[in-house]
Design a protein around this motif. Structure first.
Motif, PDB file in Angstrom:
ATOM      1  N   ARG A 177       0.794  -1.428  -0.068  1.00  4.63           N
ATOM      2  CA  ARG A 177       0.145  -0.024  -0.195  1.00  4.63           C
ATOM      3  C   ARG A 177       0.818   1.123   0.221  1.00  4.63           C
ATOM      4  O   ARG A 177       0.437   2.514  -0.214  1.00  4.63           O
ATOM      5  CB  ARG A 177      -0.987  -0.096   1.062  1.00  4.63           C
ATOM      6  CG  ARG A 177      -2.258  -0.959   1.220  1.00  4.63           C
ATOM      7  CD  ARG A 177      -3.292  -0.881   2.381  1.00  4.63           C
ATOM      8  NE  ARG A 177      -3.589   0.384   2.273  1.00  4.63           N
ATOM      9  CZ  ARG A 177      -4.995   0.542   1.850  1.00  4.63           C
ATOM     10  NH1 ARG A 177      -5.490  -0.352   0.919  1.00  4.63           N
ATOM     11  NH2 ARG A 177      -5.522   1.651   1.833  1.00  4.63           N
TER      12      ARG A 177
ATOM     13  N   LYS B 266       2.698   3.560  -1.814  1.00  2.00           N
ATOM     14  CA  LYS B 266       2.868   3.790  -3.477  1.00  2.00           C
ATOM     15  C   LYS B 266       3.498   4.966  -3.844  1.00  2.00           C
ATOM     16  O   LYS B 266       3.355   6.061  -3.138  1.00  2.00           O
ATOM     17  CB  LYS B 266       1.290   3.520  -4.137  1.00  2.00           C
ATOM     18  CG  LYS B 266       0.778   2.202  -3.963  1.00  2.00           C
ATOM     19  CD  LYS B 266      -0.604   1.817  -4.723  1.00  2.00           C
ATOM     20  CE  LYS B 266      -1.273   0.735  -4.286  1.00  2.00           C
ATOM     21  NZ  LYS B 266      -2.309   0.433  -4.918  1.00  2.00           N
TER      22      LYS B 266
ATOM     23  N   ARG C 218       3.855   7.401  -7.432  1.00  2.31           N
ATOM     24  CA  ARG C 218       3.439   7.624  -8.663  1.00  2.31           C
ATOM     25  C   ARG C 218       4.882   7.402  -9.643  1.00  2.31           C
ATOM     26  O   ARG C 218       4.789   6.818 -10.997  1.00  2.31           O
ATOM     27  CB  ARG C 218       2.978   9.257  -8.955  1.00  2.31           C
ATOM     28  CG  ARG C 218       1.670   9.387  -8.387  1.00  2.31           C
ATOM     29  CD  ARG C 218       1.328  10.951  -8.261  1.00  2.31           C
ATOM     30  NE  ARG C 218       0.196  11.378  -7.710  1.00  2.31           N
ATOM     31  CZ  ARG C 218      -1.084  11.377  -8.287  1.00  2.31           C
ATOM     32  NH1 ARG C 218      -1.110  11.101  -9.647  1.00  2.31           N
ATOM     33  NH2 ARG C 218      -2.201  11.633  -7.336  1.00  2.31           N
TER      34      ARG C 218
ATOM     35  N   TYR D 126       5.725   3.512 -10.508  1.00  2.00           N
ATOM     36  CA  TYR D 126       4.644   2.647 -10.498  1.00  2.00           C
ATOM     37  C   TYR D 126       4.998   1.330 -11.364  1.00  2.00           C
ATOM     38  O   TYR D 126       4.677   0.489 -10.731  1.00  2.00           O
ATOM     39  CB  TYR D 126       3.807   3.552 -11.446  1.00  2.00           C
ATOM     40  CG  TYR D 126       2.490   2.419 -11.964  1.00  2.00           C
ATOM     41  CD1 TYR D 126       1.560   2.213 -11.036  1.00  2.00           C
ATOM     42  CD2 TYR D 126       2.527   1.955 -13.259  1.00  2.00           C
ATOM     43  CE1 TYR D 126       0.719   1.344 -11.536  1.00  2.00           C
ATOM     44  CE2 TYR D 126       1.570   1.104 -13.753  1.00  2.00           C
ATOM     45  CZ  TYR D 126       0.575   0.934 -12.612  1.00  2.00           C
ATOM     46  OH  TYR D 126      -0.497  -0.055 -13.165  1.00  2.00           O
TER      47      TYR D 126
ATOM     48  N   GLU E  48       6.782  -0.846  -8.796  1.00  2.00           N
ATOM     49  CA  GLU E  48       5.954  -1.289  -7.806  1.00  2.00           C
ATOM     50  C   GLU E  48       4.796  -1.982  -8.206  1.00  2.00           C
ATOM     51  O   GLU E  48       4.371  -2.906  -7.463  1.00  2.00           O
ATOM     52  CB  GLU E  48       5.427  -0.013  -6.858  1.00  2.00           C
ATOM     53  CG  GLU E  48       6.558   0.513  -6.095  1.00  2.00           C
ATOM     54  CD  GLU E  48       6.075   2.078  -5.585  1.00  2.00           C
ATOM     55  OE1 GLU E  48       4.928   2.303  -5.508  1.00  2.00           O
ATOM     56  OE2 GLU E  48       6.744   2.498  -4.773  1.00  2.00           O
ATOM     57  N   HIS E  49       4.314  -1.793  -9.357  1.00  2.00           N
ATOM     58  CA  HIS E  49       3.208  -2.555  -9.876  1.00  2.00           C
ATOM     59  C   HIS E  49       3.402  -3.922 -10.038  1.00  2.00           C
ATOM     60  O   HIS E  49       3.133  -5.031  -9.741  1.00  2.00           O
ATOM     61  CB  HIS E  49       2.770  -1.998 -11.306  1.00  2.00           C
ATOM     62  CG  HIS E  49       1.706  -2.723 -11.988  1.00  2.00           C
ATOM     63  ND1 HIS E  49       0.455  -2.686 -11.219  1.00  2.00           N
ATOM     64  CD2 HIS E  49       1.793  -3.806 -13.137  1.00  2.00           C
ATOM     65  CE1 HIS E  49      -0.148  -3.481 -12.418  1.00  2.00           C
ATOM     66  NE2 HIS E  49       0.656  -3.990 -13.305  1.00  2.00           N
TER      67      HIS E  49
ATOM     68  N   ARG F 240       3.696  -5.452  -6.598  1.00  2.00           N
ATOM     69  CA  ARG F 240       2.516  -5.802  -6.070  1.00  2.00           C
ATOM     70  C   ARG F 240       1.541  -6.829  -6.777  1.00  2.00           C
ATOM     71  O   ARG F 240       0.946  -7.829  -6.024  1.00  2.00           O
ATOM     72  CB  ARG F 240       1.807  -4.359  -5.934  1.00  2.00           C
ATOM     73  CG  ARG F 240       2.260  -3.519  -5.212  1.00  2.00           C
ATOM     74  CD  ARG F 240       1.174  -2.209  -4.971  1.00  2.00           C
ATOM     75  NE  ARG F 240       1.001  -1.382  -6.251  1.00  2.00           N
ATOM     76  CZ  ARG F 240       1.617  -0.660  -6.574  1.00  2.00           C
ATOM     77  NH1 ARG F 240       2.537  -0.053  -5.650  1.00  2.00           N
ATOM     78  NH2 ARG F 240       1.310   0.061  -8.029  1.00  2.00           N
TER      79      ARG F 240
ATOM     80  N   ASP G 145      -4.631  -3.854  -9.043  1.00  2.00           N
ATOM     81  CA  ASP G 145      -3.797  -2.900  -8.871  1.00  2.00           C
ATOM     82  C   ASP G 145      -3.480  -1.681  -9.563  1.00  2.00           C
ATOM     83  O   ASP G 145      -3.340  -0.489  -9.275  1.00  2.00           O
ATOM     84  CB  ASP G 145      -2.218  -3.463  -8.806  1.00  2.00           C
ATOM     85  CG  ASP G 145      -1.415  -2.840  -8.075  1.00  2.00           C
ATOM     86  OD1 ASP G 145      -1.281  -2.375  -7.046  1.00  2.00           O
ATOM     87  OD2 ASP G 145      -0.454  -2.120  -9.147  1.00  2.00           O
TER      88      ASP G 145
ATOM     89  N   SER H  94      -4.165   2.517  -8.317  1.00  2.00           N
ATOM     90  CA  SER H  94      -2.730   3.061  -7.889  1.00  2.00           C
ATOM     91  C   SER H  94      -2.824   4.469  -8.673  1.00  2.00           C
ATOM     92  O   SER H  94      -3.589   4.861  -9.695  1.00  2.00           O
ATOM     93  CB  SER H  94      -1.761   2.199  -8.828  1.00  2.00           C
ATOM     94  OG  SER H  94      -1.493   1.097  -8.345  1.00  2.00           O
TER      95      SER H  94
ATOM     96  N   ARG I  25      -1.265   7.232 -10.999  1.00  2.00           N
ATOM     97  CA  ARG I  25      -0.448   7.371 -12.063  1.00  2.00           C
ATOM     98  C   ARG I  25      -0.183   8.928 -12.232  1.00  2.00           C
ATOM     99  O   ARG I  25      -0.562   9.930 -11.518  1.00  2.00           O
ATOM    100  CB  ARG I  25      -0.886   6.791 -13.302  1.00  2.00           C
ATOM    101  CG  ARG I  25      -1.429   5.442 -13.102  1.00  2.00           C
ATOM    102  CD  ARG I  25      -0.232   4.585 -13.081  1.00  2.00           C
ATOM    103  NE  ARG I  25       0.828   4.621 -14.100  1.00  2.00           N
ATOM    104  CZ  ARG I  25       0.764   4.056 -15.434  1.00  2.00           C
ATOM    105  NH1 ARG I  25      -0.365   3.300 -15.435  1.00  2.00           N
ATOM    106  NH2 ARG I  25       1.357   4.442 -16.401  1.00  2.00           N
TER     107      ARG I  25
ATOM    108  N   GLY J  62      -5.593   6.941  -8.129  1.00  2.00           N
ATOM    109  CA  GLY J  62      -6.408   5.766  -8.171  1.00  2.00           C
ATOM    110  C   GLY J  62      -7.599   5.800  -7.340  1.00  2.00           C
ATOM    111  O   GLY J  62      -7.850   6.764  -6.604  1.00  2.00           O
TER     112      GLY J  62
END
Length: 442
Positions: free
Chosen positions: A180, A182, A184, A187, A190-191, A194, A309, A313, A315, A320
């Motif tokens: 959680r 996160k 920008r 991304y 992390e994406h 996750r 996700d 999220s 961006r 998100g």
């Protein structure tokens, strides 16, 4: 995996094969069928050696096995069936099948229980944070290697995913909390991480064997590898993509497939997921517009996690949505875009208030959600950090699904709060829990 037109008899054993005449040892010598033989439909996760596979939940020629109607004689055959199928029709001795059928009932009961834990959140958080940081570093290195034209080394991902699996098996909420946090600007890295984490946890929730969790995690970590070769001007474009830009974007599935397929050491299902995680159950996905029975089980699983996700999220060009909004979108599109049964299972696992959510209780106290309860979605386990007057207190964990009244009060969640409300942030709490193990800050 090869895709051919579905034939009329594809899902039935070959005419020359009589499964009840095949010995459990796998030999082709015949024996007379006995009255104790029984045919049942089993989830693929419960298959055992010696069972005769009679029928699949999809055409035989869509699964890379050599025979129609065969004895399950080694683990590699079972691995393939678990990757592509949900269930199979098997034949075996009734005495052997009965305890396995009892496990089918137990699996249904487990779907209403929280993920098991062997360590507390506080105990597990340092390891979860270390695994998270390692995962980010790996994705950053892959990005640099692609930009520089260097060879990609996916072997480095295996110990990272192994650490994630170990952490999730001990206490999934620790990795959920990390997921959680996160940024920008980070991304892509992390994406991917996750999606790996939630895919592992979801596979475990669905009852997949422990040996499959690392493979599922690798699928999640590398599913969007092809996007690292898509121009940033398209990836981060704030407006609607043109038809040409959309075509370039969709090519990330093929680009990822080619990068992963080039590594012969990787399980083929990993490149399969990279290619097909944007296919849809209604056949309107890309890049191949596959029918539902052509989409592997792992691709359907990762598709749900990937979309969840992406929806939740931030961006560079949009904020998100909330987890509850994301759940509504997934549920609305079940059976069309997503596997309906898997969507319902994912919603049970995540809950209305996912781990790491900041909430205010009807008592006025402020708490962080520690873990969800699939059978009681509105009553998760929480860690109370502020009293009714919003003053800090010694953190105290309360299971809202198992609490007894204090005075006349039974605590319930009144409403969610934005992270940082009343000076409480998830990032800050993680730092407190890991301060003894880490000196570096986020």
């Amino acid at each position: 995996m090869w895709f051919r037109r579905k034939s009329s008899n594809a899902a039935t054993p070959a005419a020359h094969t009589k499964p009840s005449q095949v010995r459990k040892t796998g030999s082709q010598q015949s024996q007379e069928p006995t009255s104790s033989l029984r045919r049942v439909r089993l989830p693929v996760d419960l298959l055992e050696r010696g069972m005769i596979i009679i029928k699949l939940d999809r055409p035989w020629n869509e699964v890379p096995v050599l025979f129609q109607g065969f004895v399950l004689s080694d683990d590699s055959q079972a691995d393939i069936l678990r990757q592509y199928c949900d269930w199979v029709l098997v034949e075996d001795e009734e005495e052997r099948l009965n305890p396995i059928l009892d496990r089918v009932v137990l699996r249904k009961e487990m779907a209403t229980r929280p993920l098991p834990e062997t360590r507390s959140l506080a105990e597990e958080m340092p390891r979860a944070r270390a695994a998270w940081n390692q995962g980010q570093q790996f994705i950053d290195k892959v990005t640099r290697d692609l930009e520089s034209g260097n060879d990609l080394d996916f072997d480095e991902a295996r110990p990272i995913i192994k650490h994630c699996v170990e952490s999730i098996q001990a206490n999934a909420s620790a990795m959920f909390w990390m997921s959680r946090i996160k940024s920008r600007d980070a991304y892509t890295a992390e994406h991917c991480l996750r999606v790996a984490i939630f895919s592992i946890a979801f596979a475990r929730f669905l009852g997949m064997p422990d040996k499959d969790l690392e493979t599922v995690g690798m699928c999640g970590l590398l599913h969007d590898l092809g996007k690292l070769k898509v121009p940033q001007s398209i990836l981060n474009k704030p407006g609607t993509l043109t038809q040409e830009e959309m075509q370039i974007m969709q090519e990330h599935t093929i680009l990822g497939y080619e990068l992963l397929k080039a590594d012969s050491k990787l399980d083929p299902i990993i490149s399969d997921v990279s290619s097909h995680h944007h296919e849809r159950m209604d056949g309107q996905g890309y890049p191949h517009q596959l029918a539902d029975w052509q989409i592997s089980r792992y691709s359907r699983l990762v598709a749900i996690v990937d979309s969840f996700d992406a929806i939740t999220s931030d961006r560079c060009y949009k904020d998100g949505l909330s987890a509850s909004d994301a759940m509504s979108i997934l549920y609305k599109n079940r059976g069309q875009q997503f596997d309906a049964g898997m969507v319902e299972g994912f919603i049970r696992m995540i809950g209305v208030y996912p781990p790491g959510s900041l909430v205010e209780l009807n008592s006025g106290e402020v708490a962080l959600v520690v873990a969800t309860h699939p059978g009681r979605k509105l009553k998760p386990r929480v860690e109370i950090l502020l009293d009714a007057n919003k003053n800090p207190i010694t953190p105290r964990v309360v299971d809202l699904a198992a609490q007894t009244a204090e005075g006349d009060m039974v605590r319930e969640i009144a409403h969610p709060l934005a992270d940082g409300a009343f000076g409480i942030s998830l990032r800050g709490r993680i730092q407190q829990l890991t301060a003894k193990s880490f000196s570096d800050a986020f």
